[in-house]
Design an enzyme around this catalytic site. Structure first.
Site, mmCIF file in Angstrom:
data_model
loop_
_atom_site.group_PDB
_atom_site.id
_atom_site.type_symbol
_atom_site.label_atom_id
_atom_site.label_comp_id
_atom_site.label_asym_id
_atom_site.label_seq_id
_atom_site.Cartn_x
_atom_site.Cartn_y
_atom_site.Cartn_z
ATOM 1 N N ASP A 1 0.115 1.031 9.424
ATOM 2 C CA ASP A 1 1.609 1.833 9.546
ATOM 3 C C ASP A 1 1.552 3.292 10.494
ATOM 4 O OD1 ASP A 1 -0.812 3.591 8.590
ATOM 5 O OD2 ASP A 1 0.637 4.593 7.341
ATOM 6 N N TYR B 1 3.246 -4.892 6.200
ATOM 7 C CA TYR B 1 2.466 -3.209 5.495
ATOM 8 C C TYR B 1 1.865 -2.753 4.107
ATOM 9 C CZ TYR B 1 1.456 1.643 4.454
ATOM 10 O OH TYR B 1 0.960 2.874 3.846
ATOM 11 N N GLU C 1 3.254 3.437 -1.970
ATOM 12 C CA GLU C 1 3.362 2.888 -0.412
ATOM 13 C C GLU C 1 4.935 3.343 -0.039
ATOM 14 O OE1 GLU C 1 1.313 3.542 1.607
ATOM 15 O OE2 GLU C 1 -0.754 3.923 0.260
#
Ligand code: SF4
Length: 444
Positions: free
Chosen positions: A190, A172, A91
């Protein structure tokens, strides 16, 4: 020109809002609404996501199961903590660049540091080296610091709120790790999710404003599937990254098109298009900075004073950037910022000479010290908020008697380094500094 290009988009946005307002009015006439009711709640053009979240979840998950991309971090084996680590690394990398580029970086990273424990034992230099080319090195630094923090604590945090305490992990990433690795029912938001939600709910507000961002998190939280939160979050991101793209959404193949209010609005009002959502917010113009950069090469292959021959053991001078700010902690060639009106050759050299004198106590203005000094060109590097024009020179020095003192000065410093060509080739330099090095190398 710019005004003309924007005009149709504004018209569409206005038409979209007017259309929503008409629906609002109609619904308000039919049934009085509370003062806190949202315009989309009053009169959805079609049964919206809020009307049938269970149906939307089932449709989206079915599509995801059939169409999800086979990505290395989705194949992560081992226990929950290994999966959490894989999600975390991927990520953070995905915040930097596109999936096809991340795949290579991710594979190399996981081969070298397959667990959070192995990463915690790495050095910042090694991490920078591995990260080189991805940009925004602060994220790489936070990964290392976060890994150390987790290892020190003895276990991987399992909830989004505990994950937010780890250095560099924000809302996030915390949501992604907690839902994907530990099955916590929390959302992620996102850029891809923002696009999908803006269209599903026909949200025309500025997506950068904090009240809108808050709303996206709330909506994502209402939608997330309680039994498969990780898959649902990945499905939302996958939809945004593939079918619900910025400019060419594939609405005819979309699994949730029956809930999409932007699509319904676009059908009712020809000037409106689904791509009007989310609203495009013009980016601030980057600031212009100027710098002189000197690739300082200290000659080792000097057979005679006036007969320099490039040697593989020539040393390059590198300086570590400050620990905070742009490209924090990375190595670069001597670089001085210039005023815009002082970017001519004489001013640049004067500033660089002053800087090197202060740094190394050597006077490059002295002719016998300089074997070669030549400009090798300009290179413009664009960061998110700065457009940096670098005027690059190659400066080959013969330090003779000063080599000893300079070397010991460098040796005793954590901010200076003398490295040979092989090492420069393998170091984790930022892409801008790598480009500068290649320009000097091509010239020499
Ligand atoms: S219908 Fe089109 S705009 Fe709406 S969510 Fe699907 S792909 Fe995106």
């Amino acid at each position: 020109m710019a005004k003309n290009r924007k005009a149709p988009e504004n018209r569409r946005s206005i038409a979209a809002r007017k259309s929503q307002a008409r629906r609002c009015k109609a619904a308000a006439t039919a049934e009085p609404a509370s003062s806190t009711t949202d315009i989309e709640d009053l009169a959805p053009a079609v049964p919206g996501p809020a009307d049938a979240p269970a149906a939307l979840r089932a449709q989206l998950l079915r599509w995801y199961d059939a169409h999800r991309r086979d990505l290395p971090w989705r194949r992560a084996s081992g226990g929950e903590e290994d999966r959490a680590y894989a999600v975390w690394v991927s990520e953070v990398m995905l915040q930097q660049t596109r999936v096809p580029v991340v795949v290579g970086y991710y594979d190399r990273w996981m081969t070298r540091w397959p667990t959070v424990r192995s990463l915690a034992a790495a050095t910042q230099e090694e991490v920078n080296e591995m990260w080189a080319g991805l940009g925004y090195y602060r994220r790489a630094r936070f990964l290392l610091e976060g890994a150390k923090q987790i290892v020190e604590k003895g276990e991987f945090p399992r909830t989004a709120s505990a994950l937010r305490d780890v250095r560099g992990i924000g809302d996030y990433t915390a949501g992604a790790i907690a839902s994907i690795a530990f099955n916590e029912v929390v959302p992620v938001v996102d850029g891809n999710v923002v696009r999908v939600l803006s269209r599903l709910y026909a949200i025309a507000d500025n997506p950068k404003e904090s009240s809108t961002v808050k709303r996206f998190w709330e909506l994502a939280g209402q939608l997330v599937d309680p039994s498969r939160p990780g898959d649902f979050n990945q499905a939302m991101m996958e939809l945004g990254a593939t079918l619900c793209s910025k400019t060419k959404p594939g609405c005819s193949e979309c699994p949730v098109s029956s809930h999409c209010q932007a699509l319904a609005l676009s059908r009712d009002n020809p000037p409106v298009q689904v791509t009007d959502y989310p609203r495009v917010v013009p980016k601030a113009k980057p600031r212009s900075d100027f710098a002189a950069v000197s690739v300082v090469q200290i000659a080792q292959g000097l057979k005679q004073e006036d007969n320099y021959k490039k040697d593989k053991d020539d040393l390059f001078l590198l300086i570590r950037r400050p620990e905070e700010g742009l490209l924090a902690g990375l190595w670069e060639f001597p670089l001085v910022l210039l005023d815009e009106e002082k970017t001519d050759l004489i001013s640049r050299r004067k500033e660089m000479d002053k800087y090197l004198k202060k740094l190394l106590k050597i006077d490059v203005g002295q002719k016998p010290t300089v074997i070669l000094r030549e400009d090798v060109g300009e290179y413009v590097h664009v960061f998110s908020h700065i457009r940096l024009t670098m005027y690059v020179e190659l400066l080959i020095l013969n330090l003779k008697d000063e080599v000893g003192p300079v070397c010991s000065m460098v040796h005793g410093s954590e901010k200076l380094k003398l490295v040979n060509e092989n090492l420069v080739e393998s170091m984790g330099l930022s892409s801008g500094i790598r480009k500068v090095y290649n320009m000097a190398k091509a010239s020499s």
